[in-house]
Design an enzyme around this catalytic site. Structure first.
Site, mmCIF file in Angstrom:
data_model
loop_
_atom_site.group_PDB
_atom_site.id
_atom_site.type_symbol
_atom_site.label_atom_id
_atom_site.label_comp_id
_atom_site.label_asym_id
_atom_site.label_seq_id
_atom_site.Cartn_x
_atom_site.Cartn_y
_atom_site.Cartn_z
ATOM 1 N N THR A 245 0.860 -1.194 0.000
ATOM 2 C CA THR A 245 0.000 0.000 0.000
ATOM 3 C C THR A 245 0.889 1.236 0.000
ATOM 4 O O THR A 245 2.091 1.143 -0.267
ATOM 5 C CB THR A 245 -0.990 -0.032 1.195
ATOM 6 N N ASN A 246 0.330 2.406 0.255
ATOM 7 C CA ASN A 246 1.112 3.651 0.286
ATOM 8 C C ASN A 246 0.523 4.562 1.355
ATOM 9 O O ASN A 246 -0.562 4.288 1.871
ATOM 10 C CB ASN A 246 1.129 4.297 -1.103
ATOM 11 N N PRO A 247 1.222 5.659 1.702
ATOM 12 C CA PRO A 247 0.775 6.448 2.871
ATOM 13 C C PRO A 247 -0.371 7.433 2.605
ATOM 14 O O PRO A 247 -0.652 8.270 3.465
ATOM 15 C CB PRO A 247 2.030 7.227 3.286
#
Ligand code: CTP
Length: 443
Positions: A245-247
């Site tokens: 995933t990513n922030p």
């Protein structure tokens, strides 16, 4: 709900200061009155150089005030206090650099500034000034100071200015200010509700059933338009307990959904996993993976008039996700990834006549060239460039700074500001430069 219907029976104090845009206050008073609000107008002396008090007083159906000390036999010298208590919202439009500075430093030398100091209600400041005054660090610092007091500062619009220059500094159109007024009142109502009933916030976090969300503004450039907004990250499972995933927090996309709903749109927000509450009047569809987001978006592409693709979609997903937890082994591991569908590119390939596509580009190197290339390659009308290396910009910050590229070589910078203000500015610029979205003139 945040439609103009929200203004019915509400008390609005409108402060008007000495800007060429003061004439727009007449349309604003009419919009408020038409929506059923009671309006009291306060003018500075210099505002009267631009529009007669008699005009605004006649439209408001009430005497206009400008001095603290009684101007009329029936007035009390404490009118600034009673008006501050009477108001549900105090709107200052147009607000000159001078009045913004006075408000930021607690001056109370006229009826408008004294009422602002007394007011217990929220205050919405709508600046209008020349672009260099607007950009000046003193003015920007004053905006920040007002925000720190809890005032909302509506970003000025871009366009031709009375000086003959072009840039940011125009007073937003009366329809946009009225829509923001209604949305602000609606927000205050729900804040009060949630204090009374602690359950409210939990309920508002629940996804709404699609079709439940009514258009939140009954006027505004997006009235009658279906706007699709995507937000947040995607999660690509490796196994039941691990993922890529990513922030992204979704803040920018949610702010866009809120801003465009306040302009009258029917909004569907397709969101990856976030902790954010759904903006009022917005229909939310929750998804997890890039593939699910693609499905949700493509299913709506034929009805969407405008798409803001703000989600941080994963470009790759594990090629062979496991249904059971993978046990660790000695040595290195190799994960095979495959490409996810490019959702926006697919939208671009199927773009209908008149449909408006807005993409986002988060870049580190050759930012301008990459963003412009993405705009062309994906057949977009607009692209919003964020530089991941800019402080106060990108993932996980409450603020953003970006460059907006649009049709016919249009390019504008949006200075660092809270994401909500940046969203309002993006939405206003897209509306201004899309013929089908320009507001009908008020007579
Ligand atoms: N986007 C999308 N589908 C994807 C990846 C991105 O719709 N699978 C959208 C994003 O929501 C954003 C825009 O495309 O609006 C730009 O995303 P980005 O990943 O920066 O662009 P790419 O074209 O994938 O280029 P690169 O990763 O090479 O920078």
């Amino acid at each position: 709900m945040s439609s103009l219907a929200q203004l019915d029976g509400r008390h609005i104090v409108l402060g008007v200061t000495g800007s060429i845009a003061a004439y727009k206050a007449a349309s604003l008073v009419r919009l408020y009155k038409k929506a059923g609000a009671e309006v009291r107008v306060l003018m500075t002396k210099s505002a009267e150089q631009f529009i007669p008090a008699l005009t605004l007083g006649t439209l408001a159906d009430h005497t206009v005030h400008s001095e603290i000390f009684p101007e009329h036999d029936s007035d009390s010298w404490t009118a600034h206090v009673s008006l501050g208590l009477w108001a549900d919202l105090f709107v200052i439009a147009p607000a000159t650099a001078q009045t913004v500075a006075k408000l930021a430093h607690g001056f109370s030398d006229n009826m408008l500034t004294a009422t602002a100091l007394s007011a217990r209600c929220p205050i919405l400041v709508c600046p209008a000034m020349d672009l260099d005054m607007y950009q000046h660090p003193a003015t920007q610092a004053n905006f920040e100071r007002l925000r720190s007091f809890g005032y909302e500062v509506m970003p000025a619009d871009y366009g031709a200015l009375a000086s003959g220059l072009e840039g940011q500094g125009r007073l937003p159109e009366p329809e946009a200010i009225a829509a923001r007024t209604a949305a602000r009142i609606s927000e205050v109502d729900s804040e009060v509700d949630s204090e009374v009933n602690a359950d409210t916030s939990a309920q508002s976090a629940l996804s709404r059933e699609e079709g439940d969300g009514a258009p939140s503004g009954t006027t505004g450039p997006f009235y009658g338009k279906h706007v699709l907004v995507t937000a947040g990250p995607t999660e690509e499972p490796i196994d039941p307990v691990r993922m890529l995933t990513n922030p992204s927090t979704g803040t920018m996309g949610f702010a866009l959904a809120e801003a465009v709903a306040a302009q009258g749109a029917t909004v569907t927000l397709v969101s990856g996993p976030t902790h954010l509450d759904t903006p009022s009047g917005v229909t939310r569809v929750d998804v997890r993976t890039a593939a699910a987001m693609n499905e949700a978006v493509q299913a709506r592409r034929n009805t969407a008039d405008v798409v803001f693709m703000a989600a941080a979609v994963a470009d790759y997903t594990p090629a062979h996700p496991s249904d059971s937890k993978k046990k660790k082994t000695e040595g290195t591991q190799t994960l095979t990834l495959k490409r996810t569908p490019d959702i926006l590119k697919t939208l671009g390939e199927h773009k209908r006549d008149g449909q408006v596509l807005v993409g986002f580009a988060l870049e580190t190197d050759d930012a301008r060239a990459n963003a412009q290339d993405k705009r062309t390659r994906k057949n977009l009308d607009w692209i919003v460039l964020n530089k991941a290396t800019d402080p106060g910009s990108g993932f996980g910050t409450g603020t953003n700074a970006c460059t907006l590229f649009g049709p016919n070589g249009y390019e504008s910078q949006i200075a660092t500001a809270p994401k909500r203000d940046v969203a309002v500015s993006i939405v206003a610029q897209v509306a201004r430069h899309t013929p089908a979205l320009q507001p009908a003139p008020t007579s």
